[in-house]
Design an enzyme around this catalytic site. Structure first.
Site, PDB file in Angstrom:
ATOM      1  N   ASP A  82       0.829  -1.203   0.000  1.00 60.86           N
ATOM      2  CA  ASP A  82       0.000   0.000   0.000  1.00 60.86           C
ATOM      3  C   ASP A  82       0.868   1.258   0.000  1.00 60.86           C
ATOM      4  O   ASP A  82       2.031   1.252   0.408  1.00 60.86           O
ATOM      5  CB  ASP A  82      -0.953   0.001   1.188  1.00 60.86           C
ATOM      6  CG  ASP A  82      -0.244  -0.085   2.530  1.00 60.86           C
ATOM      7  OD1 ASP A  82       0.622  -0.974   2.676  1.00 60.86           O
ATOM      8  OD2 ASP A  82      -0.543   0.726   3.425  1.00 60.86           O
ATOM      9  N   GLU A 129      -0.155  -1.134   5.758  1.00 60.04           N
ATOM     10  CA  GLU A 129       0.849  -0.606   6.682  1.00 60.04           C
ATOM     11  C   GLU A 129       0.667   0.885   6.916  1.00 60.04           C
ATOM     12  O   GLU A 129       0.816   1.363   8.034  1.00 60.04           O
ATOM     13  CB  GLU A 129       2.252  -0.898   6.129  1.00 60.04           C
ATOM     14  CG  GLU A 129       3.394  -0.608   7.099  1.00 60.04           C
ATOM     15  CD  GLU A 129       3.911   0.823   7.023  1.00 60.04           C
ATOM     16  OE1 GLU A 129       4.717   1.209   7.884  1.00 60.04           O
ATOM     17  OE2 GLU A 129       3.496   1.573   6.093  1.00 60.04           O
TER      18      GLU A 129
END
Length: 457
Positions: free
Chosen positions: A87, A152
Protein backbone atom coordinates in the site's frame (compact mmCIF):
# COMPACT_ATOMS: atom_id res chain seq x y z
CA UNK A 1 18.26 0.74 -31.70
CA UNK A 2 15.96 1.12 -28.64
CA UNK A 3 17.35 0.29 -25.19
CA UNK A 4 15.93 -2.89 -23.66
CA UNK A 5 14.46 -2.18 -20.23
CA UNK A 6 15.72 -4.26 -17.32
CA UNK A 7 12.95 -6.77 -16.46
CA UNK A 8 12.99 -5.88 -12.76
CA UNK A 9 12.64 -2.18 -13.59
CA UNK A 10 9.68 -3.10 -15.80
CA UNK A 11 8.14 -5.04 -12.91
CA UNK A 12 8.54 -2.10 -10.54
CA UNK A 13 7.01 0.30 -13.05
CA UNK A 14 4.00 -2.00 -13.54
CA UNK A 15 3.44 -2.07 -9.79
CA UNK A 16 3.99 1.68 -9.32
CA UNK A 17 1.11 2.40 -11.70
CA UNK A 18 -1.38 0.71 -9.33
CA UNK A 19 -3.31 2.95 -6.96
CA UNK A 20 -3.00 0.71 -3.89
CA UNK A 21 -4.16 3.11 -1.19
CA UNK A 22 -5.45 1.34 1.93
CA UNK A 23 -8.72 2.35 3.58
CA UNK A 24 -8.47 4.76 6.48
CA UNK A 25 -9.57 3.63 9.96
CA UNK A 26 -11.22 0.43 8.82
CA UNK A 27 -12.95 1.99 5.81
CA UNK A 28 -13.27 -0.16 2.72
CA UNK A 29 -10.73 0.38 -0.03
CA UNK A 30 -10.88 -0.64 -3.65
CA UNK A 31 -9.55 -4.21 -3.75
CA UNK A 32 -8.99 -4.20 -7.53
CA UNK A 33 -5.49 -2.59 -7.48
CA UNK A 34 -4.31 -5.12 -4.89
CA UNK A 35 -5.72 -8.03 -6.89
CA UNK A 36 -3.92 -6.68 -9.94
CA UNK A 37 -0.70 -6.27 -7.96
CA UNK A 38 -0.86 -9.95 -6.96
CA UNK A 39 -1.30 -10.84 -10.63
CA UNK A 40 1.62 -8.68 -11.72
CA UNK A 41 3.87 -10.26 -9.08
CA UNK A 42 2.99 -13.74 -10.32
CA UNK A 43 3.54 -12.70 -13.94
CA UNK A 44 7.00 -11.23 -13.31
CA UNK A 45 8.17 -13.68 -10.62
CA UNK A 46 6.66 -17.08 -11.42
CA UNK A 47 9.37 -19.24 -9.82
CA UNK A 48 8.89 -17.68 -6.38
CA UNK A 49 5.18 -18.41 -6.62
CA UNK A 50 5.49 -21.93 -8.01
CA UNK A 51 8.37 -23.32 -5.95
CA UNK A 52 6.78 -22.77 -2.56
CA UNK A 53 3.41 -21.80 -1.20
CA UNK A 54 1.22 -18.72 -1.58
CA UNK A 55 -0.95 -17.76 1.39
CA UNK A 56 -3.43 -14.90 1.14
CA UNK A 57 -3.55 -12.68 4.23
CA UNK A 58 -6.62 -10.52 4.95
CA UNK A 59 -7.39 -7.93 3.83
CA UNK A 60 -5.18 -8.03 0.70
CA UNK A 61 -1.74 -9.23 1.80
CA UNK A 62 0.46 -12.16 0.83
CA UNK A 63 2.77 -14.65 2.47
CA UNK A 64 5.09 -16.51 0.08
CA UNK A 65 6.94 -19.47 1.57
CA UNK A 66 10.11 -20.62 -0.19
CA UNK A 67 11.39 -23.95 1.20
CA UNK A 68 15.04 -24.42 2.07
CA UNK A 69 17.54 -26.46 0.10
CA UNK A 70 17.00 -29.92 1.63
CA UNK A 71 20.77 -30.58 1.48
CA UNK A 72 21.61 -27.44 3.46
CA UNK A 73 22.82 -28.02 7.05
CA UNK A 74 20.51 -25.17 8.12
CA UNK A 75 17.46 -26.45 6.22
CA UNK A 76 15.65 -27.39 9.43
CA UNK A 77 16.73 -24.32 11.39
CA UNK A 78 14.55 -21.32 12.10
CA UNK A 79 13.39 -19.53 8.93
CA UNK A 80 13.90 -15.92 7.88
CA UNK A 81 11.08 -13.44 7.19
CA UNK A 82 11.65 -10.65 4.65
CA UNK A 83 8.97 -7.96 4.60
CA UNK A 84 7.63 -5.09 2.51
CA UNK A 85 4.21 -3.53 1.94
CA UNK A 86 2.05 -2.99 -1.11
CA UNK A 87 0.00 0.00 0.00
CA UNK A 88 0.93 3.63 -0.54
CA UNK A 89 -0.13 6.91 0.99
CA UNK A 90 -2.51 9.17 -1.00
CA UNK A 91 -0.96 11.07 -3.89
CA UNK A 92 -1.51 14.53 -2.45
CA UNK A 93 -1.42 17.62 -4.65
CA UNK A 94 -0.46 16.07 -8.00
CA UNK A 95 0.36 19.49 -9.46
CA UNK A 96 3.47 19.61 -7.25
CA UNK A 97 4.96 16.47 -8.77
CA UNK A 98 7.62 16.92 -11.47
CA UNK A 99 6.35 13.68 -13.03
CA UNK A 100 2.85 12.23 -12.48
CA UNK A 101 2.87 10.09 -9.31
CA UNK A 102 1.35 6.99 -10.94
CA UNK A 103 3.05 7.26 -14.34
CA UNK A 104 6.23 5.45 -13.23
CA UNK A 105 8.29 7.49 -15.67
CA UNK A 106 12.01 6.79 -16.06
CA UNK A 107 13.94 9.97 -16.84
CA UNK A 108 17.74 10.19 -16.98
CA UNK A 109 18.18 6.99 -15.00
CA UNK A 110 15.65 7.87 -12.28
CA UNK A 111 12.29 6.17 -11.62
CA UNK A 112 9.62 8.61 -10.43
CA UNK A 113 6.44 7.71 -8.60
CA UNK A 114 4.57 7.18 -5.37
CA UNK A 115 5.94 4.07 -3.70
CA UNK A 116 9.40 4.00 -5.27
CA UNK A 117 10.91 4.32 -1.78
CA UNK A 118 7.91 3.52 0.41
CA UNK A 119 7.64 0.66 -0.19
CA UNK A 120 7.13 -0.90 -3.64
CA UNK A 121 10.78 -0.53 -4.56
CA UNK A 122 11.70 -2.70 -1.61
CA UNK A 123 8.92 -5.19 -2.33
CA UNK A 124 10.15 -5.76 -5.89
CA UNK A 125 13.78 -5.90 -4.76
CA UNK A 126 12.99 -8.65 -2.22
CA UNK A 127 11.09 -10.90 -4.60
CA UNK A 128 13.43 -10.21 -7.53
CA UNK A 129 16.40 -11.38 -5.46
CA UNK A 130 14.57 -14.57 -4.55
CA UNK A 131 13.58 -15.12 -8.18
CA UNK A 132 17.21 -14.80 -9.28
CA UNK A 133 18.31 -17.37 -6.69
CA UNK A 134 15.68 -19.84 -7.90
CA UNK A 135 16.52 -19.10 -11.54
CA UNK A 136 20.07 -20.19 -10.77
CA UNK A 137 18.68 -23.59 -9.76
CA UNK A 138 19.23 -22.95 -6.05
CA UNK A 139 17.11 -22.76 -2.92
CA UNK A 140 17.86 -20.66 0.17
CA UNK A 141 19.88 -22.33 2.93
CA UNK A 142 16.96 -21.69 5.30
CA UNK A 143 13.25 -21.52 4.67
CA UNK A 144 12.28 -17.96 3.75
CA UNK A 145 8.89 -16.30 4.12
CA UNK A 146 8.16 -13.19 2.10
CA UNK A 147 5.54 -11.13 3.93
CA UNK A 148 3.85 -8.38 1.92
CA UNK A 149 1.30 -6.31 3.84
CA UNK A 150 -1.58 -4.31 2.40
CA UNK A 151 -2.41 -1.68 5.03
CA UNK A 152 0.85 -0.61 6.68
CA UNK A 153 0.27 3.08 5.97
CA UNK A 154 -2.96 3.11 7.99
CA UNK A 155 -1.57 0.88 10.79
CA UNK A 156 -4.04 -1.81 9.79
CA UNK A 157 -4.48 -5.49 10.57
CA UNK A 158 -2.70 -7.30 7.73
CA UNK A 159 0.67 -7.71 9.47
CA UNK A 160 -1.04 -8.86 12.66
CA UNK A 161 -2.93 -11.45 10.62
CA UNK A 162 0.32 -12.62 9.00
CA UNK A 163 1.86 -13.10 12.44
CA UNK A 164 -1.13 -15.15 13.55
CA UNK A 165 -0.82 -17.37 10.47
CA UNK A 166 2.88 -17.95 11.13
CA UNK A 167 2.24 -18.56 14.82
CA UNK A 168 -0.44 -21.14 14.00
CA UNK A 169 2.12 -22.98 11.87
CA UNK A 170 4.73 -22.93 14.60
CA UNK A 171 7.02 -20.57 12.71
CA UNK A 172 9.61 -18.96 15.00
CA UNK A 173 11.88 -16.82 12.77
CA UNK A 174 15.61 -16.54 13.27
CA UNK A 175 15.29 -12.91 12.21
CA UNK A 176 12.78 -10.60 10.51
CA UNK A 177 13.76 -7.78 8.15
CA UNK A 178 11.37 -4.99 7.16
CA UNK A 179 11.62 -1.50 5.68
CA UNK A 180 13.43 1.08 7.75
CA UNK A 181 16.80 2.75 7.56
CA UNK A 182 18.71 3.10 4.31
CA UNK A 183 22.16 3.87 2.97
CA UNK A 184 21.65 7.48 3.91
CA UNK A 185 23.85 10.40 2.90
CA UNK A 186 23.80 13.63 4.85
CA UNK A 187 22.02 11.91 7.72
CA UNK A 188 24.36 12.85 10.56
CA UNK A 189 26.04 16.22 11.11
CA UNK A 190 29.68 16.23 10.08
CA UNK A 191 29.76 12.67 8.73
CA UNK A 192 30.65 12.70 5.05
CA UNK A 193 30.35 8.97 4.41
CA UNK A 194 26.89 7.44 3.86
CA UNK A 195 25.49 5.59 6.85
CA UNK A 196 23.85 2.18 6.57
CA UNK A 197 21.33 2.64 9.35
CA UNK A 198 19.64 -0.55 10.55
CA UNK A 199 16.64 -0.10 12.84
CA UNK A 200 16.88 -2.30 15.93
CA UNK A 201 13.71 -0.85 17.40
CA UNK A 202 11.12 1.75 16.49
CA UNK A 203 9.61 4.55 18.48
CA UNK A 204 6.11 4.15 19.81
CA UNK A 205 3.18 5.97 18.27
CA UNK A 206 0.60 7.96 20.20
CA UNK A 207 -2.26 9.86 18.58
CA UNK A 208 -4.06 12.37 20.80
CA UNK A 209 -6.89 14.81 20.26
CA UNK A 210 -6.99 18.10 22.16
CA UNK A 211 -10.44 19.64 22.61
CA UNK A 212 -11.43 23.02 23.98
CA UNK A 213 -15.14 23.84 24.26
CA UNK A 214 -17.23 26.93 24.90
CA UNK A 215 -20.47 28.72 24.12
CA UNK A 216 -19.45 29.94 20.68
CA UNK A 217 -21.88 32.14 18.79
CA UNK A 218 -21.84 35.08 16.41
CA UNK A 219 -18.36 36.18 15.38
CA UNK A 220 -19.35 39.86 15.93
CA UNK A 221 -19.16 39.43 19.72
CA UNK A 222 -16.16 37.15 20.49
CA UNK A 223 -15.48 36.19 24.09
CA UNK A 224 -11.97 36.37 25.52
CA UNK A 225 -10.30 33.04 26.19
CA UNK A 226 -12.55 31.08 23.85
CA UNK A 227 -11.88 27.55 22.56
CA UNK A 228 -9.58 28.69 19.74
CA UNK A 229 -7.41 30.74 22.09
CA UNK A 230 -7.13 27.86 24.58
CA UNK A 231 -6.10 25.41 21.87
CA UNK A 232 -3.52 27.89 20.56
CA UNK A 233 -2.16 28.35 24.08
CA UNK A 234 -1.99 24.57 24.57
CA UNK A 235 -0.02 24.10 21.33
CA UNK A 236 2.44 26.84 22.31
CA UNK A 237 2.93 25.23 25.72
CA UNK A 238 3.79 21.93 24.08
CA UNK A 239 6.31 23.62 21.80
CA UNK A 240 7.90 25.55 24.67
CA UNK A 241 8.14 22.49 26.90
CA UNK A 242 9.44 19.63 24.74
CA UNK A 243 10.06 16.16 26.12
CA UNK A 244 13.45 15.74 27.81
CA UNK A 245 16.35 14.48 25.71
CA UNK A 246 18.00 11.16 26.45
CA UNK A 247 19.72 8.43 24.45
CA UNK A 248 18.69 4.81 24.16
CA UNK A 249 21.29 2.01 24.15
CA UNK A 250 20.85 1.78 20.36
CA UNK A 251 21.58 5.50 19.94
CA UNK A 252 24.66 5.24 22.15
CA UNK A 253 25.92 2.29 20.10
CA UNK A 254 25.28 4.24 16.90
CA UNK A 255 27.31 7.19 18.16
CA UNK A 256 30.16 4.95 19.28
CA UNK A 257 30.35 3.38 15.81
CA UNK A 258 30.21 6.77 14.13
CA UNK A 259 32.92 8.24 16.37
CA UNK A 260 35.81 7.66 13.91
CA UNK A 261 33.85 9.48 11.19
CA UNK A 262 32.61 12.62 13.00
CA UNK A 263 34.58 15.89 12.96
CA UNK A 264 37.80 15.55 14.97
CA UNK A 265 36.75 17.83 17.89
CA UNK A 266 33.70 15.62 18.52
CA UNK A 267 35.46 12.25 18.33
CA UNK A 268 36.45 12.01 22.02
CA UNK A 269 32.86 12.74 23.10
CA UNK A 270 31.25 10.38 20.59
CA UNK A 271 33.81 7.67 21.28
CA UNK A 272 32.88 7.77 24.95
CA UNK A 273 29.16 7.97 24.33
CA UNK A 274 28.35 5.88 27.39
CA UNK A 275 30.10 8.44 29.62
CA UNK A 276 28.48 11.56 28.16
CA UNK A 277 24.89 10.63 27.25
CA UNK A 278 23.39 13.92 28.42
CA UNK A 279 25.83 16.10 26.49
CA UNK A 280 25.40 14.03 23.34
CA UNK A 281 21.60 14.14 23.61
CA UNK A 282 21.73 17.94 23.80
CA UNK A 283 24.05 18.07 20.78
CA UNK A 284 21.62 15.98 18.74
CA UNK A 285 18.68 18.19 19.70
CA UNK A 286 20.64 21.26 18.59
CA UNK A 287 21.68 19.65 15.29
CA UNK A 288 18.24 19.78 13.65
CA UNK A 289 14.93 17.88 13.43
CA UNK A 290 16.30 14.58 12.09
CA UNK A 291 19.06 14.10 14.73
CA UNK A 292 16.79 15.55 17.44
CA UNK A 293 14.21 12.84 16.78
CA UNK A 294 16.83 10.28 17.85
CA UNK A 295 17.11 11.87 21.26
CA UNK A 296 13.59 12.39 22.55
CA UNK A 297 9.86 11.90 22.20
CA UNK A 298 8.51 14.26 19.54
CA UNK A 299 5.15 16.02 19.27
CA UNK A 300 3.67 17.13 15.95
CA UNK A 301 0.42 19.05 15.56
CA UNK A 302 -1.12 17.44 12.50
CA UNK A 303 -4.81 18.41 12.30
CA UNK A 304 -6.88 21.42 13.34
CA UNK A 305 -10.63 21.89 13.15
CA UNK A 306 -12.98 24.53 14.49
CA UNK A 307 -15.99 26.46 13.19
CA UNK A 308 -17.69 25.39 9.95
CA UNK A 309 -18.19 29.06 8.94
CA UNK A 310 -15.93 32.10 9.01
CA UNK A 311 -18.52 34.26 10.79
CA UNK A 312 -19.23 31.74 13.59
CA UNK A 313 -17.16 31.50 16.78
CA UNK A 314 -16.63 27.78 17.38
CA UNK A 315 -18.24 25.89 20.22
CA UNK A 316 -15.36 23.44 20.12
CA UNK A 317 -11.86 23.39 18.63
CA UNK A 318 -9.84 20.22 18.06
CA UNK A 319 -6.12 19.69 17.47
CA UNK A 320 -4.67 16.33 16.51
CA UNK A 321 -1.27 15.42 17.91
CA UNK A 322 1.05 12.70 16.65
CA UNK A 323 3.72 11.71 19.15
CA UNK A 324 6.65 9.36 18.47
CA UNK A 325 7.58 7.84 21.81
CA UNK A 326 11.26 7.35 22.59
CA UNK A 327 12.58 3.94 23.64
CA UNK A 328 12.48 3.77 27.44
CA UNK A 329 9.23 5.74 27.70
CA UNK A 330 5.59 4.67 27.43
CA UNK A 331 2.49 6.07 25.79
CA UNK A 332 0.81 6.32 29.20
CA UNK A 333 3.63 8.50 30.55
CA UNK A 334 3.56 10.67 27.43
CA UNK A 335 -0.21 11.16 27.67
CA UNK A 336 0.06 12.26 31.29
CA UNK A 337 2.85 14.70 30.45
CA UNK A 338 0.74 16.26 27.66
CA UNK A 339 -2.20 16.62 30.07
CA UNK A 340 -0.02 18.42 32.60
CA UNK A 341 1.48 20.67 29.94
CA UNK A 342 -1.73 21.83 28.23
CA UNK A 343 -3.64 22.41 31.47
CA UNK A 344 -7.06 21.51 32.83
CA UNK A 345 -9.04 23.69 30.43
CA UNK A 346 -8.19 21.43 27.45
CA UNK A 347 -9.44 17.86 27.18
CA UNK A 348 -6.95 15.19 26.04
CA UNK A 349 -8.32 12.05 24.36
CA UNK A 350 -6.26 9.03 23.31
CA UNK A 351 -7.07 7.98 19.72
CA UNK A 352 -4.44 5.30 19.18
CA UNK A 353 -1.34 4.13 21.01
CA UNK A 354 1.53 1.70 20.54
CA UNK A 355 4.51 1.54 22.88
CA UNK A 356 8.05 1.43 21.44
CA UNK A 357 9.22 -1.93 20.10
CA UNK A 358 11.72 -4.02 22.08
CA UNK A 359 15.38 -3.57 21.20
CA UNK A 360 16.78 -6.28 18.94
CA UNK A 361 20.34 -7.42 19.64
CA UNK A 362 23.37 -5.90 17.91
CA UNK A 363 26.01 -8.30 19.22
CA UNK A 364 24.38 -11.18 17.39
CA UNK A 365 25.01 -13.29 14.25
CA UNK A 366 21.81 -12.05 12.57
CA UNK A 367 22.80 -8.39 12.90
CA UNK A 368 26.36 -9.25 11.89
CA UNK A 369 25.02 -10.84 8.69
CA UNK A 370 23.12 -7.64 7.84
CA UNK A 371 26.17 -5.54 8.67
CA UNK A 372 28.45 -7.72 6.54
CA UNK A 373 26.03 -7.59 3.61
CA UNK A 374 25.87 -3.79 3.79
CA UNK A 375 29.67 -3.61 3.71
CA UNK A 376 29.88 -6.04 0.78
CA UNK A 377 27.42 -4.16 -1.44
CA UNK A 378 28.00 -0.59 -0.17
CA UNK A 379 31.69 -0.55 0.84
CA UNK A 380 31.71 3.21 1.46
CA UNK A 381 28.85 3.01 4.00
CA UNK A 382 29.24 2.83 7.77
CA UNK A 383 26.75 0.26 9.17
CA UNK A 384 25.17 1.39 12.44
CA UNK A 385 22.11 0.50 14.54
CA UNK A 386 19.48 3.10 15.30
CA UNK A 387 15.92 3.55 16.53
CA UNK A 388 13.41 4.23 13.75
CA UNK A 389 11.24 7.31 14.04
CA UNK A 390 8.38 5.80 12.05
CA UNK A 391 6.14 2.81 12.75
CA UNK A 392 6.27 -0.26 10.49
CA UNK A 393 4.45 -3.56 10.16
CA UNK A 394 7.45 -5.24 11.78
CA UNK A 395 6.32 -4.15 15.24
CA UNK A 396 3.82 -7.02 15.17
CA UNK A 397 6.56 -9.56 14.47
CA UNK A 398 8.28 -8.86 17.79
CA UNK A 399 5.60 -11.16 19.24
CA UNK A 400 7.20 -14.19 17.56
CA UNK A 401 10.82 -13.12 17.04
CA UNK A 402 13.42 -11.36 19.24
CA UNK A 403 15.48 -10.24 16.22
CA UNK A 404 13.44 -7.75 14.18
CA UNK A 405 15.47 -5.38 12.01
CA UNK A 406 14.50 -2.55 9.69
CA UNK A 407 16.58 -1.64 6.65
CA UNK A 408 15.95 -0.64 3.03
CA UNK A 409 19.05 -1.41 0.92
CA UNK A 410 18.87 1.73 -1.20
CA UNK A 411 21.06 4.79 -1.32
CA UNK A 412 18.93 7.77 -0.29
CA UNK A 413 19.82 11.44 -0.24
CA UNK A 414 18.26 13.86 2.23
CA UNK A 415 16.07 15.12 -0.61
CA UNK A 416 14.80 11.60 -1.29
CA UNK A 417 14.05 11.00 2.37
CA UNK A 418 12.03 14.22 2.43
CA UNK A 419 10.01 13.02 -0.58
CA UNK A 420 8.61 10.03 1.34
CA UNK A 421 4.92 10.77 2.06
CA UNK A 422 5.44 13.99 0.12
CA UNK A 423 5.83 14.78 -3.58
CA UNK A 424 8.51 13.81 -6.12
CA UNK A 425 9.30 10.43 -4.58
CA UNK A 426 11.96 8.76 -6.74
CA UNK A 427 14.78 6.24 -6.87
CA UNK A 428 17.76 5.85 -9.18
CA UNK A 429 17.66 2.81 -11.47
CA UNK A 430 21.18 1.80 -10.40
CA UNK A 431 20.27 2.24 -6.74
CA UNK A 432 17.21 0.05 -7.19
CA UNK A 433 19.29 -2.67 -8.88
CA UNK A 434 21.86 -2.41 -6.07
CA UNK A 435 19.02 -3.09 -3.64
CA UNK A 436 18.20 -6.31 -5.48
CA UNK A 437 21.89 -7.21 -5.39
CA UNK A 438 21.91 -6.60 -1.63
CA UNK A 439 18.99 -8.97 -1.02
CA UNK A 440 20.59 -11.60 -3.24
CA UNK A 441 23.82 -11.31 -1.25
CA UNK A 442 21.79 -11.66 1.95
CA UNK A 443 20.12 -14.82 0.65
CA UNK A 444 23.47 -16.22 -0.43
CA UNK A 445 24.86 -15.38 3.02
CA UNK A 446 22.32 -17.59 4.80
CA UNK A 447 24.43 -20.65 3.97
CA UNK A 448 27.41 -19.25 5.90
CA UNK A 449 25.58 -18.68 9.16
CA UNK A 450 25.26 -22.22 10.57
CA UNK A 451 27.89 -22.06 13.28
CA UNK A 452 27.28 -18.38 13.99
CA UNK A 453 23.55 -18.93 14.39
CA UNK A 454 24.14 -21.72 16.90
CA UNK A 455 26.35 -19.39 18.96
CA UNK A 456 23.67 -16.70 18.84
CA UNK A 457 20.78 -18.84 20.09
Amino acid sequence: MPTVEHPNVAALRDILRLHTVAGQEGAECDPAPFVELHRVLREHFPLTHDVGEVVEVPPHGLLLRVPADPDSPTATDDPVVLMAHMDIVPLGDESRWTHPPLAAEVVDGVIWGRGTLDDKGQLVAVIAAMESLLADGRRPAREVWLSFGSDEEVMGTCAHNAVEILRSRGVSPWFVLDEGGAVASGAFPGVSRPIGVVGVSEKGVLSLRLTASGRGGHASRPAKGGPAARIARAILRLERHPFPAHLSPAALEMLARLAPHVPRPLRPVAGRAQRHPGALARLLVAAGPEPAALARTTVAVTTLSASPAINVSPTSVHAGLNLRIAVGETTAEATERVRRTVGDDVEVTVIDEHDPSPLSPVDDPAFELLERTITDVFPDAVPVPYVMYAATDSRHFTEICPRVYRFAPFRMSAEQRESIHSYDEHIGVDDFLDGIRWYRRLLDGLDSTTAAAEVGR
